[in-house]
Design an enzyme around this catalytic site. Structure first.
Site, PDB file in Angstrom:
ATOM      1  N   HIS A  82      83.622  47.486  49.527  1.00  0.00           N
ATOM      2  CA  HIS A  82      85.230  47.487  50.126  1.00  0.00           C
ATOM      3  C   HIS A  82      85.196  46.171  51.281  1.00  0.00           C
ATOM      4  O   HIS A  82      84.130  46.336  52.164  1.00  0.00           O
ATOM      5  CB  HIS A  82      85.488  48.784  50.565  1.00  0.00           C
ATOM      6  CG  HIS A  82      86.734  48.690  51.373  1.00  0.00           C
ATOM      7  ND1 HIS A  82      87.849  49.005  50.791  1.00  0.00           N
ATOM      8  CD2 HIS A  82      87.208  48.803  52.871  1.00  0.00           C
ATOM      9  CE1 HIS A  82      89.100  48.923  51.688  1.00  0.00           C
ATOM     10  NE2 HIS A  82      88.534  48.753  52.730  1.00  0.00           N
ATOM     11  N   ASP A 161      95.654  60.539  53.057  1.00  0.00           N
ATOM     12  CA  ASP A 161      95.665  59.048  53.565  1.00  0.00           C
ATOM     13  C   ASP A 161      96.811  58.185  53.496  1.00  0.00           C
ATOM     14  O   ASP A 161      97.365  57.546  54.447  1.00  0.00           O
ATOM     15  CB  ASP A 161      94.483  58.359  53.216  1.00  0.00           C
ATOM     16  CG  ASP A 161      94.449  56.992  53.843  1.00  0.00           C
ATOM     17  OD1 ASP A 161      94.146  56.826  55.074  1.00  0.00           O
ATOM     18  OD2 ASP A 161      94.530  55.890  53.134  1.00  0.00           O
ATOM     19  N   ARG A 168     101.045  56.295  60.632  1.00  0.00           N
ATOM     20  CA  ARG A 168     100.220  55.661  61.846  1.00  0.00           C
ATOM     21  C   ARG A 168     101.054  54.094  61.878  1.00  0.00           C
ATOM     22  O   ARG A 168     101.035  53.743  63.047  1.00  0.00           O
ATOM     23  CB  ARG A 168      98.839  55.240  61.276  1.00  0.00           C
ATOM     24  CG  ARG A 168      98.023  56.681  61.581  1.00  0.00           C
ATOM     25  CD  ARG A 168      96.929  56.488  60.688  1.00  0.00           C
ATOM     26  NE  ARG A 168      95.995  55.473  61.231  1.00  0.00           N
ATOM     27  CZ  ARG A 168      94.813  54.802  60.513  1.00  0.00           C
ATOM     28  NH1 ARG A 168      94.993  55.046  59.199  1.00  0.00           N
ATOM     29  NH2 ARG A 168      94.332  53.777  60.948  1.00  0.00           N
ATOM     30  N   SER A 183      90.121  56.603  56.922  1.00  0.00           N
ATOM     31  CA  SER A 183      91.022  56.270  56.140  1.00  0.00           C
ATOM     32  C   SER A 183      90.493  55.459  54.997  1.00  0.00           C
ATOM     33  O   SER A 183      90.547  55.718  53.646  1.00  0.00           O
ATOM     34  CB  SER A 183      91.989  55.394  56.585  1.00  0.00           C
ATOM     35  OG  SER A 183      92.930  54.540  55.748  1.00  0.00           O
ATOM     36  N   LYS A 187      89.287  57.049  50.576  1.00  0.00           N
ATOM     37  CA  LYS A 187      89.702  56.321  49.301  1.00  0.00           C
ATOM     38  C   LYS A 187      88.390  56.027  48.490  1.00  0.00           C
ATOM     39  O   LYS A 187      88.529  55.984  47.285  1.00  0.00           O
ATOM     40  CB  LYS A 187      90.534  55.198  49.584  1.00  0.00           C
ATOM     41  CG  LYS A 187      91.834  55.516  49.999  1.00  0.00           C
ATOM     42  CD  LYS A 187      92.879  54.252  50.393  1.00  0.00           C
ATOM     43  CE  LYS A 187      92.444  53.716  51.856  1.00  0.00           C
ATOM     44  NZ  LYS A 187      93.500  53.327  52.794  1.00  0.00           N
TER      45      LYS A 187
HETATM   46  N1  URA Z   1      92.763  49.859  56.001  1.00  0.00           N
HETATM   47  C1  URA Z   1      92.916  51.134  55.358  1.00  0.00           C
HETATM   48  O1  URA Z   1      92.501  51.433  54.226  1.00  0.00           O
HETATM   49  N2  URA Z   1      93.240  52.159  56.365  1.00  0.00           N
HETATM   50  C2  URA Z   1      93.113  51.850  57.793  1.00  0.00           C
HETATM   51  O2  URA Z   1      93.393  52.601  58.460  1.00  0.00           O
HETATM   52  C3  URA Z   1      93.312  50.463  58.171  1.00  0.00           C
HETATM   53  C4  URA Z   1      92.951  49.391  57.058  1.00  0.00           C
END
Ligand code: URA
Length: 433
Positions: A82, A161, A168, A183, A187
């Site tokens: 990622h 999320d 957010r 977050s 994922k």
């Molecule tokens: N990318 C994400 O997936 N989550 C965040 O909170 C910030 C960047």
């Protein structure tokens, strides 16, 4: 349990239990806890922080809030990668086939781009015929057969999320390190990874503008991975200027193919070999970095990774001929060189500004619903440290029309700083956590 008590507890800086965090996440996902209470909680968490244990519990609660990919039918350790997002970051297009050609299965779910950063799914969508949505059976079969599939991430993965990230965004609570870390990791965990390699970007084009914050974010995510039984490593890498030269979907696919042919930019090749080495080490296919690096260099230089890329494109319905015929990719009607107004050395290139120029050409989205123009973007001809003469091209703009090209030119001119002295060389890889 009452949400108001949890907000108060966090506002006072006390640590929440796993049960309390699950109560919040489950209640919020199911619509039983309203946005105003969730927003108050996020602000309390923003100011008071979350302990490493709370951050791990929040991650798992969000990962468990929806569907979880089950990759157990695929033999071997599934390693995901990622990137925290950057400009010109097309590493997945190179790493996927590279690592798969080394025998490590890559079952990847990727996102679309938003704002000044691009998304792998948009880039792949520029390949004629390529399908970014595969049903689960076909996804798993493809990874078993050819070791590589890349599909669009669905909204069913970590829905908590998705909802919280949107909240957010409008409550000024995005840039909290534990909230970002939870977050991202929720994922990756929901997507079924056994092990995770993180590329945490730092610099003008990244979320994290300074190395200290980037290393803290990297450490927080690695800690979460260790707590929840997923081996995780992070590289902190430079995003003070764009990665490689191309920014824009089809242009980045072309540059990825060039790199798989051994003709791409050196920074992109180096980063892919480093991230790939970490991936195959986590998969147990190499004992140390030097062995992993030399194996992947051989795979890249022998053309095996390029052949795997073509196989992958064909398997997902795309036209593999693009590997040899770039003209099959979407082409912008206007190509326009931006000439340097003064001579000197390129001292800096504000990556975020270049990303915004590409976005305004149509290569990126200002809102989630916006369409992207797959053909347009920017190809840098001069990068930081390069000598430039007056009138020499700094970059090429690929645009839909002259007017958008001129608007992008204004942004790009401001993004370049040209001075009298060659700047000190910046490190591409600042460190590993
Ligand atoms: N990318 C994400 O997936 N989550 C965040 O909170 C910030 C960047």
């Amino acid at each position: 349990m009452r949400m108001v008590d949890l907000i108060l507890k966090k506002r006072r800086g006390q640590e929440l239990t796993a049960e309390e965090i699950n109560f919040f996440i489950n209640g919020y996902t199911q619509g039983e806890i309203p946005d105003y209470q969730a927003a108050a909680f996020l602000m309390a968490a923003f100011f008071q922080g979350l302990s490493p244990r709370e951050t791990g519990d929040l991650t798992m609660a969000m990962a468990n809030s929806g569907e979880q990919a089950d990759l157990s039918a695929i033999p071997g350790i599934k390693v995901d990668k990622h990137s925290t997002g950057g400009v010109g970051d097309k590493t997945t297009l190179i790493l996927g086939p590279l690592v798969a050609a080394a025998g490590v299965p890559v079952a990847k779910m990727s996102g679309r781009g938003l704002g000044h950063t691009g998304g792998t799914i948009d880039k792949l969508s520029s390949v004629p015929g390529f399908q970014v949505n595969l049903d689960n059976r076909r996804f798993l079969r493809q990874v078993k057969d050819i070791k590589l599939a890349v599909v669009a991430q669905t909204g069913h993965l970590a829905p908590a999320d998705k909802k919280l990230y949107a909240l957010r965004d409008v409550t000024a609570t995005v840039d909290s390190i534990p909230l970002i870390a939870a977050s991202v990791m929720s994922k990756k965990i929901a997507a079924g990874a056994d092990a995770i390699v993180l590329d945490v970007k730092v610099g003008s084009g990244a979320f994290m503008k300074n190395p200290e914050a980037a290393f803290t974010l990297a450490g927080t995510m690695v800690d979460i991975g260790c707590r929840v039984g997923r081996q995780t490593v992070a590289l902190v890498t430079d995003m003070d200027q764009p990665l490689g030269n191309a920014i824009g979907n089809a242009l980045e696919v072309k540059e990825a193919i060039d790199t798989l042919k051994g003709q791409g930019p050196q920074d992109l090749r180096r980063l892919c070999l480093s991230l790939g080495s970490e991936m195959i080490m986590l998969a147990g296919q190499a004992a140390d970095f030097a062995t992993a690096h030399s194996r992947l260099s051989q795979i890249l230089d022998s053309g095996l990774a390029l052949a795997k890329f073509k196989e992958f494109i064909n398997a997902q319905g795309g036209n593999g001929q693009i590997v040899d015929q770039y003209e099959l990719l979407p082409q912008a009607p206007v190509v326009y060189a931006v000439a340097a107004a003064t001579a000197g050395y390129v001292e800096a290139i504000q990556a975020e500004q270049i990303g915004l120029a590409a976005m305004q050409l149509g290569a990126g989205r200002a809102t989630k619903e916006a369409a992207v123009d797959l053909a347009v973007g920017v190809v840098l001809r001069k990068k930081v440290g390069d000598r430039v003469n007056t009138g020499e091209p700094l970059c090429d703009i690929h645009a839909r029309d002259e007017e958008s090209a001129r608007r992008a030119e204004n942004i790009i001119r401001q993004a370049y700083t040209i001075g009298n002295q060659a700047p000190e060389k910046r490190k591409l890889i600042l460190g590993k956590v």
